[in-house]
Design an enzyme around this catalytic site. Structure first.
Site, PDB file in Angstrom:
ATOM      1  NE  ARG A   1      -3.115   2.649   2.645  1.00  7.50           N
ATOM      2  CZ  ARG A   1      -3.438   3.328   3.730  1.00  7.50           C
ATOM      3  NH1 ARG A   1      -3.046   2.901   4.916  1.00  7.50           N
ATOM      4  NH2 ARG A   1      -4.145   4.432   3.644  1.00  7.50           N
TER       5      ARG A   1
ATOM      6  CG  HIS B   1      -9.325   6.746   3.047  1.00  8.15           C
ATOM      7  ND1 HIS B   1     -10.036   7.725   3.704  1.00  8.15           N
ATOM      8  CD2 HIS B   1      -8.382   6.333   3.919  1.00  8.15           C
ATOM      9  CE1 HIS B   1      -9.539   7.890   4.915  1.00  8.15           C
ATOM     10  NE2 HIS B   1      -8.525   7.061   5.068  1.00  8.15           N
TER      11      HIS B   1
ATOM     12  N   GLY C   1     -14.076   1.104  10.090  1.00 15.09           N
ATOM     13  CA  GLY C   1     -14.389   0.829  11.496  1.00 15.09           C
ATOM     14  C   GLY C   1     -15.665   1.483  12.001  1.00 15.09           C
TER      15      GLY C   1
ATOM     16  CD  GLU D   1     -16.415  -2.343   7.699  1.00 16.11           C
ATOM     17  OE1 GLU D   1     -16.163  -3.299   8.441  1.00 16.11           O
ATOM     18  OE2 GLU D   1     -15.612  -1.926   6.840  1.00 16.11           O
TER      19      GLU D   1
ATOM     20  CG  ASP E   1     -12.267   3.957  19.912  1.00  8.70           C
ATOM     21  OD1 ASP E   1     -13.468   3.806  19.602  1.00  8.70           O
ATOM     22  OD2 ASP E   1     -11.409   3.076  19.773  1.00  8.70           O
TER      23      ASP E   1
ATOM     24  N   GLY F   1     -13.244   5.739   9.376  1.00  8.10           N
ATOM     25  CA  GLY F   1     -12.371   4.981  10.263  1.00  8.10           C
ATOM     26  C   GLY F   1     -11.621   5.981  11.121  1.00  8.10           C
TER      27      GLY F   1
HETATM   28  P1  AMP Z   1     -10.369   1.845  11.070  1.00  9.59           P
HETATM   29  O1  AMP Z   1      -9.433   2.997  10.848  1.00  9.59           O
HETATM   30  O2  AMP Z   1     -11.208   1.523   9.885  1.00  9.59           O
HETATM   31  O3  AMP Z   1      -9.696   0.638  11.654  1.00  9.59           O
HETATM   32  O4  AMP Z   1     -11.426   2.350  12.188  1.00  9.59           O
HETATM   33  C1  AMP Z   1     -11.017   2.536  13.516  1.00  9.59           C
HETATM   34  C2  AMP Z   1     -12.101   3.263  14.279  1.00  9.59           C
HETATM   35  O5  AMP Z   1     -13.364   2.618  14.158  1.00  9.59           O
HETATM   36  C3  AMP Z   1     -11.842   3.261  15.793  1.00  9.59           C
HETATM   37  O6  AMP Z   1     -10.995   4.302  16.163  1.00  9.59           O
HETATM   38  C4  AMP Z   1     -13.230   3.443  16.354  1.00  9.59           C
HETATM   39  O7  AMP Z   1     -13.479   4.828  16.493  1.00  9.59           O
HETATM   40  C5  AMP Z   1     -14.153   2.918  15.288  1.00  9.59           C
HETATM   41  N1  AMP Z   1     -14.855   1.694  15.721  1.00  9.59           N
HETATM   42  C6  AMP Z   1     -14.405   0.438  15.727  1.00  9.59           C
HETATM   43  N2  AMP Z   1     -15.347  -0.411  16.201  1.00  9.59           N
HETATM   44  C7  AMP Z   1     -16.425   0.347  16.505  1.00  9.59           C
HETATM   45  C8  AMP Z   1     -17.736   0.074  17.034  1.00  9.59           C
HETATM   46  N3  AMP Z   1     -18.127  -1.152  17.343  1.00  9.59           N
HETATM   47  N4  AMP Z   1     -18.578   1.118  17.189  1.00  9.59           N
HETATM   48  C9  AMP Z   1     -18.199   2.370  16.875  1.00  9.59           C
HETATM   49  N5  AMP Z   1     -16.998   2.692  16.362  1.00  9.59           N
HETATM   50  C10 AMP Z   1     -16.123   1.698  16.188  1.00  9.59           C
END
Ligand code: AMP
Length: 396
Positions: free
Chosen positions: A90, A179, A327, A330, A279, A207
């Site tokens: 990547r 992205h 994250g 979804e 988060d 995310g």
């Molecule tokens: P990514 O960069 O796609 O890995 O997304 C990471 C972010 O997704 C984390 O910092 C969280 O804020 C969010 N996330 C992950 N799981 C959940 C969940 N079950 N509910 C809400 N937000 C989530």
């Protein structure tokens, strides 16, 4: 045929080994906190699942650790490095030099180095991963998949900034978009699922980094991130869109220097700056318990996305589908609900039960009366990279 995918970040490496074309994941894991004595190394196969804390000071040491594990006599999954036929990397910034996946040679490496100025957190780490993989897997085809490539289809009116044109002509100052691997992957999955021809989609990657793309007939038409991965939506610690006069005010009136301003906007803003948490799970929990900052941050994040949905529906003159991924996209039913609320004007209507139902797969969550499909599509950037590396390998 084995294809190794490497996603080398500023302080982390993620990896997955695929058996192609079956798309079976043979092994996956990552290293976090590279540069510390307490780096976290994870390694998972069908029979082994382990996480270890160990000292990993450099990317070089990290990648060596991964290669050693893959080749380990008992716990490894390959007997010889020659079994890996291609390594897909990547790469975050390919400027406007690459609109496709590319075999890496000296010219490509030089270009990745040049674009490091535009993605200082990402490109140097990506390049380091490439140089090391060339040593560790000398027989494999090294392939670069650029985050910027999918957005090369954006027309000039979307990619140019209204600044003196020499800055575009002589210095390539323009919107590149990011992205792209994720937006491309979920677009293909959606089109395959909906069997749409002549489509108008909005893909929303939420995310740690967040971005939104208007995708017309499978191609990126406009996108919220611009010159660097910082514009647009409110993110974990990045502000997204702000009035640039704030930067001058910080520098001229509040005595910030440029390094401080950069850190402020990229690392201390966004959800973190608004609430103290970056988060979304923490923010949702706090909001439910009545924390006003967290409630407002969710409202602001949803409001910003709504504005882009309106803008992109307008530039495409219609909308067939909205796609949530990554994250937050979804997993956060709360944010999806807030985003889709009161968008009747576009024929967007969510089904609350479908939205709340938990599932790991692609799903439709619109109500029967909705004129626009609303989908949750799990992204898989690693698989997209493996597929592209496999296709390129087959052509050679
Ligand atoms: P990514 O960069 O796609 O890995 O997304 C990471 C972010 O997704 C984390 O910092 C969280 O804020 C969010 N996330 C992950 N799981 C959940 C969940 N079950 N509910 C809400 N937000 C989530």
């Amino acid at each position: 045929m084995y294809i190794l995918v490497i996603n080398s970040g500023s302080s982390s490496i993620k990896y997955q080994l695929f058996d192609m074309p079956s798309e079976q994941v043979v092994c996956f894991g990552g290293i976090e906190r590279i540069g510390s004595k307490e780096a976290v190394f994870s390694y998972n196969t069908i029979s082994v699942s382990m996480t270890e804390n160990m000292e990993i000071q450099t990317h070089k040491a990290g990648l060596k650790q991964i290669a050693e594990r893959l080749l380990h006599v008992e716990k490894g999954v390959i007997a010889d490095s020659e079994e890996v036929k291609a390594v897909g990397h990547r790469v975050v910034h390919g400027g406007n030099s690459f609109s496709n996946t590319t075999v890496i040679d000296a010219f490509v490496k030089e270009k990745i180095k040049t674009f490091s100025a535009l993605a200082p957190l990402h490109n140097p780490a990506n390049l380091e991963g490439i140089v090391l993989a060339e040593v560790l897997f000398p027989h494999a085809l090294q392939v670069a998949v650029f985050d910027t490539a999918f957005h090369q289809s954006m027309p000039e009116k979307a990619r140019k900034y209204a600044i003196p044109k020499e800055l575009f002509t002589n210095h390539n100052i323009q919107a590149y978009g990011f992205h792209g691997t994720s937006h491309k992957y979920v677009t293909a999955k959606t089109l395959e699922h909906l069997k749409l021809v002549g489509s108008k989609l909005i893909t929303i990657h939420l995310g740690n980094g967040c971005s939104i793309t208007a995708v017309k007939n499978g191609k990126s038409l406009d996108h919220s991130m611009g010159f660097a991965p910082s514009n647009g939506l409110i993110m974990g610690s990045r502000s997204g869109d702000i009035d640039h006069s704030i930067i001058f005010h910080l520098a001229n009136k509040l005595d910030y220097d440029l390094t401080e301003i950069e850190a402020l906007l990229l690392k201390k803003s966004g959800l973190l700056g608004l609430t103290g948490y970056n988060d979304l799970r923490d923010i949702q929990k706090e909001a439910q318990q009545g924390n006003p900052d967290c409630r407002l941050a969710l409202e602001m994040a949803a409001y910003r996305i709504k504005k882009y949905i309106g803008a992109y529906a307008a530039v495409m003159n219609g909308l067939d589908g909205i796609v949530f991924t990554a994250g937050i996209g979804e997993n956060s039913a709360i944010l999806r609900k807030m985003i889709c609320e009161d968008l009747d004007v576009f024929g967007i209507r969510l089904d609350s039960d479908k939205n709340d139902a938990k599932s790991d797969g692609l799903r439709e969550i619109q109500s029967e009366s909705s004129q626009v499909k609303i989908l949750v599509v799990p992204t898989n950037e690693e698989l997209e990279i493996a597929k592209q590396a496999f296709e390129l390998h087959a052509l050679l």
